[in-house]
Scaffold this motif. Structure first.
Motif, PDB file in Angstrom:
ATOM      1  N   GLU A   1       0.825  -1.210   0.000  1.00  0.00           N
ATOM      2  CA  GLU A   1       0.000   0.000   0.000  1.00  0.00           C
ATOM      3  C   GLU A   1       0.859   1.260   0.000  1.00  0.00           C
ATOM      4  O   GLU A   1       0.557   2.240  -0.683  1.00  0.00           O
ATOM      5  N   LEU A   2       1.934   1.213   0.754  1.00  0.00           N
ATOM      6  CA  LEU A   2       2.834   2.366   0.812  1.00  0.00           C
ATOM      7  C   LEU A   2       3.542   2.584  -0.524  1.00  0.00           C
ATOM      8  O   LEU A   2       3.745   3.732  -0.948  1.00  0.00           O
ATOM      9  N   GLU A   3       3.923   1.480  -1.196  1.00  0.00           N
ATOM     10  CA  GLU A   3       4.571   1.618  -2.500  1.00  0.00           C
ATOM     11  C   GLU A   3       3.617   2.257  -3.513  1.00  0.00           C
ATOM     12  O   GLU A   3       4.019   3.104  -4.325  1.00  0.00           O
ATOM     13  N   ALA A   4       2.348   1.845  -3.483  1.00  0.00           N
ATOM     14  CA  ALA A   4       1.346   2.435  -4.380  1.00  0.00           C
ATOM     15  C   ALA A   4       1.160   3.921  -4.082  1.00  0.00           C
ATOM     16  O   ALA A   4       1.061   4.753  -4.996  1.00  0.00           O
ATOM     17  N   GLU A   5       1.124   4.252  -2.820  1.00  0.00           N
ATOM     18  CA  GLU A   5       0.997   5.655  -2.420  1.00  0.00           C
ATOM     19  C   GLU A   5       2.214   6.461  -2.865  1.00  0.00           C
ATOM     20  O   GLU A   5       2.099   7.600  -3.313  1.00  0.00           O
ATOM     21  N   LYS A   6       3.377   5.862  -2.787  1.00  0.00           N
ATOM     22  CA  LYS A   6       4.601   6.539  -3.207  1.00  0.00           C
ATOM     23  C   LYS A   6       4.555   6.875  -4.699  1.00  0.00           C
ATOM     24  O   LYS A   6       4.890   7.996  -5.114  1.00  0.00           O
ATOM     25  N   VAL A   7       4.134   5.904  -5.524  1.00  0.00           N
ATOM     26  CA  VAL A   7       4.051   6.126  -6.971  1.00  0.00           C
ATOM     27  C   VAL A   7       3.082   7.250  -7.295  1.00  0.00           C
ATOM     28  O   VAL A   7       3.358   8.130  -8.129  1.00  0.00           O
ATOM     29  N   ARG A   8       1.922   7.247  -6.631  1.00  0.00           N
ATOM     30  CA  ARG A   8       0.922   8.301  -6.878  1.00  0.00           C
ATOM     31  C   ARG A   8       1.478   9.677  -6.515  1.00  0.00           C
ATOM     32  O   ARG A   8       1.354  10.644  -7.286  1.00  0.00           O
ATOM     33  N   LEU A   9       2.083   9.771  -5.364  1.00  0.00           N
ATOM     34  CA  LEU A   9       2.603  11.058  -4.904  1.00  0.00           C
ATOM     35  C   LEU A   9       3.734  11.556  -5.805  1.00  0.00           C
ATOM     36  O   LEU A   9       3.807  12.756  -6.113  1.00  0.00           O
ATOM     37  N   GLN A  10       4.602  10.660  -6.213  1.00  0.00           N
ATOM     38  CA  GLN A  10       5.701  11.073  -7.085  1.00  0.00           C
ATOM     39  C   GLN A  10       5.179  11.595  -8.422  1.00  0.00           C
ATOM     40  O   GLN A  10       5.696  12.588  -8.948  1.00  0.00           O
ATOM     41  N   HIS A  11       4.149  10.928  -8.977  1.00  0.00           N
ATOM     42  CA  HIS A  11       3.562  11.370 -10.241  1.00  0.00           C
ATOM     43  C   HIS A  11       2.908  12.744 -10.091  1.00  0.00           C
ATOM     44  O   HIS A  11       3.126  13.652 -10.930  1.00  0.00           O
ATOM     45  N   GLU A  12       2.121  12.932  -9.057  1.00  0.00           N
ATOM     46  CA  GLU A  12       1.461  14.220  -8.839  1.00  0.00           C
ATOM     47  C   GLU A  12       2.475  15.325  -8.569  1.00  0.00           C
ATOM     48  O   GLU A  12       2.302  16.462  -9.033  1.00  0.00           O
ATOM     49  N   LEU A  13       3.511  15.003  -7.839  1.00  0.00           N
ATOM     50  CA  LEU A  13       4.545  16.005  -7.564  1.00  0.00           C
ATOM     51  C   LEU A  13       5.277  16.421  -8.835  1.00  0.00           C
ATOM     52  O   LEU A  13       5.609  17.600  -9.017  1.00  0.00           O
ATOM     53  N   GLU A  14       5.515  15.465  -9.716  1.00  0.00           N
ATOM     54  CA  GLU A  14       6.190  15.781 -10.979  1.00  0.00           C
ATOM     55  C   GLU A  14       5.380  16.791 -11.787  1.00  0.00           C
ATOM     56  O   GLU A  14       5.926  17.760 -12.329  1.00  0.00           O
ATOM     57  N   ILE A  15       4.063  16.580 -11.847  1.00  0.00           N
ATOM     58  CA  ILE A  15       3.177  17.480 -12.593  1.00  0.00           C
ATOM     59  C   ILE A  15       3.129  18.854 -11.933  1.00  0.00           C
ATOM     60  O   ILE A  15       3.272  19.900 -12.583  1.00  0.00           O
ATOM     61  N   GLU A  16       2.928  18.878 -10.621  1.00  0.00           N
ATOM     62  CA  GLU A  16       2.748  20.144  -9.919  1.00  0.00           C
ATOM     63  C   GLU A  16       4.053  20.934  -9.815  1.00  0.00           C
ATOM     64  O   GLU A  16       4.048  22.158  -9.845  1.00  0.00           O
ATOM     65  N   GLU A  17       5.178  20.238  -9.692  1.00  0.00           N
ATOM     66  CA  GLU A  17       6.457  20.947  -9.653  1.00  0.00           C
ATOM     67  C   GLU A  17       6.774  21.559 -11.011  1.00  0.00           C
ATOM     68  O   GLU A  17       7.349  22.659 -11.084  1.00  0.00           O
ATOM     69  N   LYS A  18       6.388  20.879 -12.104  1.00  0.00           N
ATOM     70  CA  LYS A  18       6.567  21.442 -13.434  1.00  0.00           C
ATOM     71  C   LYS A  18       5.691  22.676 -13.603  1.00  0.00           C
ATOM     72  O   LYS A  18       6.138  23.707 -14.156  1.00  0.00           O
ATOM     73  N   ALA A  19       4.443  22.593 -13.137  1.00  0.00           N
ATOM     74  CA  ALA A  19       3.550  23.751 -13.208  1.00  0.00           C
ATOM     75  C   ALA A  19       4.102  24.904 -12.372  1.00  0.00           C
ATOM     76  O   ALA A  19       4.015  26.071 -12.759  1.00  0.00           O
TER      77      ALA A  19
END
Length: 591
Positions: free
Chosen positions: A224-242
């Protein structure tokens, strides 16, 4: 050795102790009734005072503090090869004043008060000195769970009922680690091993807590933590680019309001043109439907029917037709004028809409490439929060991974430690065998069969996850009296070993030690304690109610009264230890 105990108040019954056996007796007057009691005479208080002089914390439950608040107690004792007098007051227990001819030769030198001209120790330093002098505890070593003077001395001055329930502890609910360390130290074994085992237990406990939380659903699993990590990393990549392309316009809100105003104007103009076009359609339809009356006049119709109008009437009809034609013409002219006006209005509106649409397009271009400062802050905060969440998630994943590795490490460490314990146990055999032999000899002096001091190690028996397990066994040990004598034999063995090696050389038991014990064993214990003390050069101090001394069971050449160093009785209050009687609700542990 303890040479004497006295107080600043003369009502206190001073006592001088000798080498060998010393008995404190509480006499009962002949006319005492069955409801009279010798509790409060001071037998147990005497032990508590010795504890107080040797650094125990001051507790109202062990001494009548309110009644003796201005008293100072003194103890004459041998420490570090020097005879000294130590005084500790009830009013200021944090300072222990000392006097002696060679104080500067002590292992821990006292401080000197120049204003009042006396040497003294602070409470902590006094306990350190006692630990060095009586048990050779290194004062410079500080390890969690290591033996302390106050713990070890409580095996040599037992106070309270719980202190006489088992040889290996001196108060109820004493921690397993304290019992393990203290008894390993006293028996000459490696006392660091129980501490090492305890540290492994604490590691195992933390791992079990995490395991339990995951199994109960209170904490996410690694998947569950690994899945949460992947989601957060993806969202952070988008928001940090923005965030990296985010442009802030200082007048963003003013421009946004202008754009909203233009949009509203465009909507209003568009709505107005819709209404105008509907009106234009109606007007154009009206123009098409407007026409002059038919040329077939009313007169012609009548003539065809054989009727004739006069010339005057015909003139009137012509005039009427002309009037109607004028009305139609004027209406058409009006409609055409209105149509032209509507078309002009629509055209003007469209032109104006085109202009403000162009202006709005320019503004929207600015808004599409720039943002408000608060939006930037919100995005920045969101990115920060997700970073924190991601960091926490990564940490939890790391903890689970570390937990798995720690499980392997603990298993390996435990195997290695068990082997080390067994090896050190064999190396220390001469010391603990001496203790085993001492206990066996003491028990055989009291009973027909020798008892056994049993010490197990991880490879030598069942130890329930501890470094060692301790037990004693004496035949017929189910009785309460024999159980008490296990403690007597164990304690006597300890003081014998330490006195020979130059450590503590006194043992003190309260009368509780002999409650429920067969009078013959009490007699054997007194005689054996005396001879053992004389042989090895230590003191055995014990308290008795006078009717508990087994005169008839003692050997003919052993005179118990010759060893009585203090008599207390209930005839008068001044004959008690303090010179007055008191009651205490409970007893302390002596720590």
């Amino acid at each position: 050795m303890i040479h004497g105990l006295y107080a600043s108040d003369k009502r206190f019954k001073s006592v001088i102790f000798n080498e060998g056996l010393n008995i404190i007796v509480a006499d009962r007057k002949e006319d005492s009734g069955s409801k009279d009691s010798r509790n409060g005479l001071g037998k147990t208080s005497l032990l508590n005072i010795i504890h107080f002089c040797l650094g125990s914390d001051l507790e109202k439950s062990s001494l009548p503090v309110e009644d003796i608040s201005d008293w100072t107690f003194y103890i004459d004792i041998d420490l570090g090869g020097e005879k000294i007098t130590a005084g500790r007051s009830i009013g200021d227990p944090g300072i222990i004043c000392v006097d002696g001819s060679n104080l500067l030769n002590l292992p821990l030198v006292p401080e000197y008060n120049e204003n009042k001209g006396f040497y003294y120790y602070k409470h902590k330093d006094w306990k350190n000195l006692l630990g060095i002098s009586l048990f050779n505890i290194p004062s410079t070593t500080h390890i969690k769970y290591m033996p302390t003077f106050r713990t070890l001395i409580s095996y040599f001055i037992r106070t309270g009922i719980d202190a006489y329930s088992t040889p290996f502890s001196f108060y109820k609910n004493q921690s397993a680690i304290q019992i393990q360390v203290a008894n390993a130290f006293l028996l000459g074994m490696n006392w660091l091993h129980p501490i090492e085992v305890q540290k492994l237990k604490e590691k195992e406990k933390s791992i079990k807590m995490v395991d339990g939380a995951i199994k109960s659903g209170m904490r996410p699993s690694k998947g569950e933590l690994e899945a949460e990590k992947v989601r957060l990393q993806h969202e952070l990549e988008i928001e940090e680019k923005a965030l990296s392309t985010f442009k802030v316009h200082p007048q963003y809100r003013v421009i946004q309001e202008k754009a909203d105003s233009l949009t509203k104007s465009i909507h209003l103009l568009a709505d107005e043109n819709i209404i105008l076009r509907r009106k234009l359609d109606r007007y154009e339809e009206s123009v098409q439907s407007e026409k002059a009356p038919d040329n077939l006049s009313v007169a012609d119709l009548y003539e065809e029917a054989g009727l004739h109008f006069s010339s005057a009437l015909k003139k009137t009809l012509e005039e009427t037709r002309n009037f109607h034609n004028e009305i139609v013409r004027n209406r058409k002219l009006f409609l055409e004028a209105e149509i032209e006006a509507i078309k002009n209005k629509i055209g003007n509106n469209e032109k104006y809409m085109e202009n403000i649409s162009s202006e709005r397009a320019e503004i929207m271009e600015v808004l599409s490439t720039h943002h408000a400062l608060e939006e930037y802050s919100m995005l920045q905060n969101r990115v920060t929060e997700k970073k924190v969440h991601l960091e926490k998630t990564l940490q939890m994943i790391s903890e689970i991974q570390e937990m798995s590795e720690k499980k392997k490490e603990i298993r390996s460490e435990r195997i290695e430690l068990d082997s080390k314990i067994q090896r050190d146990f064999e190396e220390s055999r001469p010391r603990w065998e001496k203790a085993v032999n001492g206990f066996n000899d003491n028990s055989q002096a009291l009973y027909n069969e020798p008892g056994y001091l049993i010490i197990n190690t991880p490879d030598g028996g069942r130890v329930s996850g501890n470094a060692y397990s301790f037990d004693v066994d004496i035949p017929r040990s189910n009785s309460e009296g024999v159980g008490k004598m296990k403690i007597f034999c164990y304690d006597l063995m300890l003081v014998d070993i330490f006195s020979v090696s130059g450590g503590i050389d006194f043992l003190i038991h309260d009368s509780t030690m002999f409650d429920g014990v067969d009078s013959r064993q009490i007699a054997h214990a007194l005689e054996h304690g005396h001879y053992k003390a004389r042989e090895s050069g230590f003191q055995y101090i014990c308290t008795f109610n006078s009717d508990m001394i087994p005169y008839s069971d003692l050997s003919d050449d052993f005179k118990a009264d010759d060893f009585i160093c203090l008599r207390l009785n209930d005839k008068n209050p001044e004959d008690s230890l303090f010179g007055f009687q008191f009651e205490l609700s409970k007893r302390n542990t002596g720590i």
